[in-house]
Design a protein around this motif. Sequence first.
Motif, PDB file in Angstrom:
ATOM      1  N   SER A  62     -43.866  20.963 -10.750  1.00  0.00           N
ATOM      2  CA  SER A  62     -44.492  20.120  -9.756  1.00  0.00           C
ATOM      3  C   SER A  62     -43.569  19.426  -8.707  1.00  0.00           C
ATOM      4  O   SER A  62     -43.747  19.266  -7.705  1.00  0.00           O
ATOM      5  N   GLN A  66     -43.161  19.352  -4.742  1.00  0.00           N
ATOM      6  CA  GLN A  66     -42.931  18.124  -3.996  1.00  0.00           C
ATOM      7  C   GLN A  66     -41.735  17.851  -3.213  1.00  0.00           C
ATOM      8  O   GLN A  66     -42.177  17.578  -2.038  1.00  0.00           O
ATOM      9  N   ASN A  71     -46.887  21.141  -1.004  1.00  0.00           N
ATOM     10  CA  ASN A  71     -47.882  20.019  -1.664  1.00  0.00           C
ATOM     11  C   ASN A  71     -48.853  20.762  -2.354  1.00  0.00           C
ATOM     12  O   ASN A  71     -49.377  20.435  -3.476  1.00  0.00           O
ATOM     13  N   GLU A  72     -49.563  21.817  -1.800  1.00  0.00           N
ATOM     14  CA  GLU A  72     -50.378  22.407  -2.495  1.00  0.00           C
ATOM     15  C   GLU A  72     -49.939  23.172  -3.880  1.00  0.00           C
ATOM     16  O   GLU A  72     -50.688  22.833  -4.834  1.00  0.00           O
ATOM     17  N   TYR A  75     -49.654  20.048  -6.391  1.00  0.00           N
ATOM     18  CA  TYR A  75     -50.756  19.500  -6.911  1.00  0.00           C
ATOM     19  C   TYR A  75     -51.597  20.302  -7.958  1.00  0.00           C
ATOM     20  O   TYR A  75     -51.875  20.037  -9.057  1.00  0.00           O
TER      21      TYR A  75
END
Length: 154
Positions: A62, A66, A71-72, A75
Motif C-alpha cells: 500500500s 502511495q 492512490n486508489e 487505499y
Amino acid sequence: MKKILPITILNHLFDILKIFAFIAAITYIAIQTLEIFQRREVLHLTIFTLMFVIASFQLSISTYFQDIESNEHSYRLFGASMIMFCAGFFELVDVAIDHSLSDINKYNYNLIISIGSITEYVIALSAIIIAMISLENFRITIKNWISVFRQQAN
C-alpha cells in the motif's frame, strides 16, 4: 512480447494463490473442527503471526502504491491490511482463550471448557473468513494494478 510474459505469469500466479488460499482455509477449518476440544496454542500462535506478517506485507505494498501515486490501489490495500490485522487480532484472542482453557482444564469445569471451546471455534472461523476476505481484496487489487500496468507499458 517480453514485457507481457511476466505480467501474464503474475496473473496466473494470483489465480493459483486464490485456489491455495481456499484450500488452506478449508484445511484449517477442518483441523479446528476435528480438534475443537484440544488446546492448540502453538498452531493458533503461528496463524496469528502469519496474519500479522501478511498484514504488514499488504501495508508495505500500500505504501509502495502511495509512493507511485496510485492512490486508489493504495487505499484498497490499506483496507485489506486493516482487515488482515483484525483477523490476526481474532487469532490472538483465540490464543488467549485457548491458554485460559488449558489452565481451567485442571479443575474439571466441563461446562466452562465446552462453552469456551465452542467460543474459541467460532472466533477461529471468523478469523479465517476475515483473512480470506483480506486476501481476496489483496489479490483483486494486485490483478487490477497489473492490468493498469500492462496498459501503461504498451
